[in-house]
Design a protein around this motif. Structure first.
Motif, short mmCIF file in Angstrom:
data_model
loop_
_atom_site.label_atom_id
_atom_site.label_comp_id
_atom_site.label_asym_id
_atom_site.label_seq_id
_atom_site.Cartn_x
_atom_site.Cartn_y
_atom_site.Cartn_z
N VAL A 191 -10.27 -21.30 -41.84
CA VAL A 191 -10.92 -20.32 -40.90
C VAL A 191 -9.39 -19.55 -40.67
CG1 VAL A 191 -12.81 -21.10 -39.68
CG2 VAL A 191 -10.62 -21.83 -38.85
N ILE A 192 -9.34 -18.23 -40.12
CA ILE A 192 -8.34 -17.46 -39.79
C ILE A 192 -8.39 -17.11 -38.59
CG2 ILE A 192 -9.19 -15.67 -41.23
CD1 ILE A 192 -6.27 -15.46 -42.13
N PHE A 193 -7.38 -17.14 -37.74
CA PHE A 193 -7.52 -16.16 -36.28
C PHE A 193 -6.85 -14.79 -36.57
CE2 PHE A 193 -8.13 -19.52 -33.12
CZ PHE A 193 -8.17 -20.51 -34.05
N PRO A 194 -7.28 -13.72 -35.87
CA PRO A 194 -6.72 -12.38 -35.87
C PRO A 194 -5.30 -12.42 -35.77
CG PRO A 194 -8.67 -12.56 -34.46
CD PRO A 194 -8.49 -14.01 -34.77
N PRO A 195 -4.62 -11.73 -36.60
CA PRO A 195 -3.17 -11.62 -36.27
C PRO A 195 -2.57 -11.24 -34.91
CG PRO A 195 -3.53 -10.43 -38.06
CD PRO A 195 -4.83 -10.81 -37.47
N ALA A 196 -1.30 -11.85 -34.47
CA ALA A 196 -0.85 -11.27 -33.08
C ALA A 196 0.38 -10.81 -33.57
CB ALA A 196 -0.48 -12.79 -32.43
#
Ligand code: ADP
Length: 372
Positions: A191-196
């Protein structure tokens, strides 16, 4: 399940806050008995995370181990792994990441885009690379939070350079610095988190605040996500990784560095995402399915740093005013002593409107002061 954390800082503390929602017995190894994570675990063990025997003895009765800092004894983790203890991430990944020279070589070998670099063993070596300037000199091992990084514009800056094995990295004209958190479980699912995105103070060049999800063109976003997933998969290890990336003015995306653990660029995921980075790591270690890593709403993070000129018992000026603001979440790390620049806590702001986030981030920066 018995799970240990090497290191007892704020990352460990926030990891433990989430552990309370699961059935897990937690252990922390750390030298400082007053560290941020000491009072939130079931079992605190005082000891040096860099010492082979200490780490080995800490880990040998546990089911799994993770780290909240890379400066740990990897050899002990390798031995524990060979004896069947699950380590997140695998010691081989920590070993590569811990040393910037190995880390850069790893990118090169796996065709991961990263700023061009040269190896230097001492300051004299720099004379061979005059045509490579301007560049950024980075200490192979032991640097953190910008310590261990020196900008070398020309020969006049060589007195700031490192006289130890280091990398000399081509200076990138950075349009944006972003971070992408990627998690992999034991089945190899990701899974990947939205970029910051990091918003820097143009004067001090300190991390000013962070916005998430980063405002990026779709093409850049896709590139960043593809690179982040690809590089993390190459480690062949379950765990949670934060990939720091540069976007340059040609919209090329380059890997700056990776952290093999929960990361300060993911603090906001506690309030702003359905499943936080901390929750995600527990799900991996406990063998549960992933949660939804999407953002519920956009968010900003402001770090609470010890104010200049104050050292001693920490006092938080302006805290009432901050706590009175809507959609603002204060995290104090439980460090009793402040000193200039010390990370004492952070504030997360959640709002649908980026303008509101920026306004509140600035307001918080100017209102909240850690004094002594
Ligand atoms: P640390 O591990 O201490 O955080 P980084 O490698 O992330 O060190 O570097 C710190 C900062 O220096 C980066 O966030 C970036 O702003 C700047 N920097 C690092 N490498 C480069 C580069 N090749 N070109 C331009 N700026 C860089």
């Amino acid at each position: 399940m018995k799970i240990g954390i090497l290191g007892g800082g704020q990352l460990g503390r926030m990891l433990l806050q989430q552990a309370a929602n699961y059935t897990v017995e937690t252990y922390v190894l750390e030298n400082d008995e007053q560290c941020p994570a000491a009072h939130l675990c079931h079992h605190f063990v005082k000891g040096d995370i860099k010492d082979f025997d200490t780490v080995y003895n800490f880990g040998k009765g546990l089911d799994a181990l993770t780290i909240e800092i890379e400066a740990v004894n990897v050899e002990a983790l390798e031995k524990l792994e060979s004896e069947g203890i699950r380590i997140y991430p695998r010691p081989s990944a920590i070993k590569t990441i811990k040393n910037k020279i190995l880390q850069k070589r790893f990118y090169e070998e796996n065709n991961i885009p990263t700023p061009e670099f040269k190896l230097t063993f001492n300051t004299a070596d720099l004379q061979n690379h005059l045509d490579f300037l301007p560049a950024v000199h980075k200490l192979g091992e032991g640097g953190y939070d910008g310590k261990g990084v020196q900008v070398l514009l020309d020969q006049k800056d060589f007195d700031k350079a490192f006289n130890e094995p280091s990398i000399l990295e081509k200076m990138v004209k950075i349009k944006k610095e972003i971070a992408v958190i990627v998690a992999i479980n034991d089945k190899g699912e990701t899974v990947i988190f939205p970029p910051a995105e990091m918003v820097f103070d143009p004067v001090l060049n300190l991390l000013d605040y962070q916005l998430s999800p980063a405002k990026l063109d779709d093409k850049v976003l896709w590139k960043a996500e593809a690179i982040a997933i690809s590089v993390v998969k190459h480690f062949e290890s379950a765990g949670l990784f934060a990939v720091e990336l540069f976007v340059d003015f040609d919209d090329d995306v380059l890997v700056n560095e990776i952290a093999p653990r929960v990361h300060n660029s993911g603090h906001h995921t506690i309030e702003a995402n359905y499943s936080s980075q901390y929750d995600t790591l527990w799900r991996i270690m406990l063998g549960y399915p992933f949660g939804n890593t999407d953002a519920i709403l956009p968010s900003a993070i402001v770090n609470i740093l010890g104010a200049d000129g104050f050292s001693g018992e920490a006092k938080y000026d302006g805290l009432d005013e901050i706590l009175g603001m809507d959609n603002v979440f204060v995290h104090l790390y439980g460090k009793s002593h402040t000193k200039p620049g010390r990370k004492m806590g952070h504030v997360t702001i959640v709002h649908k409107d980026y303008q509101d986030l920026t306004y509140k981030a600035n307001k918080i920066k100017h209102t909240l002061k850690v004094v002594a």
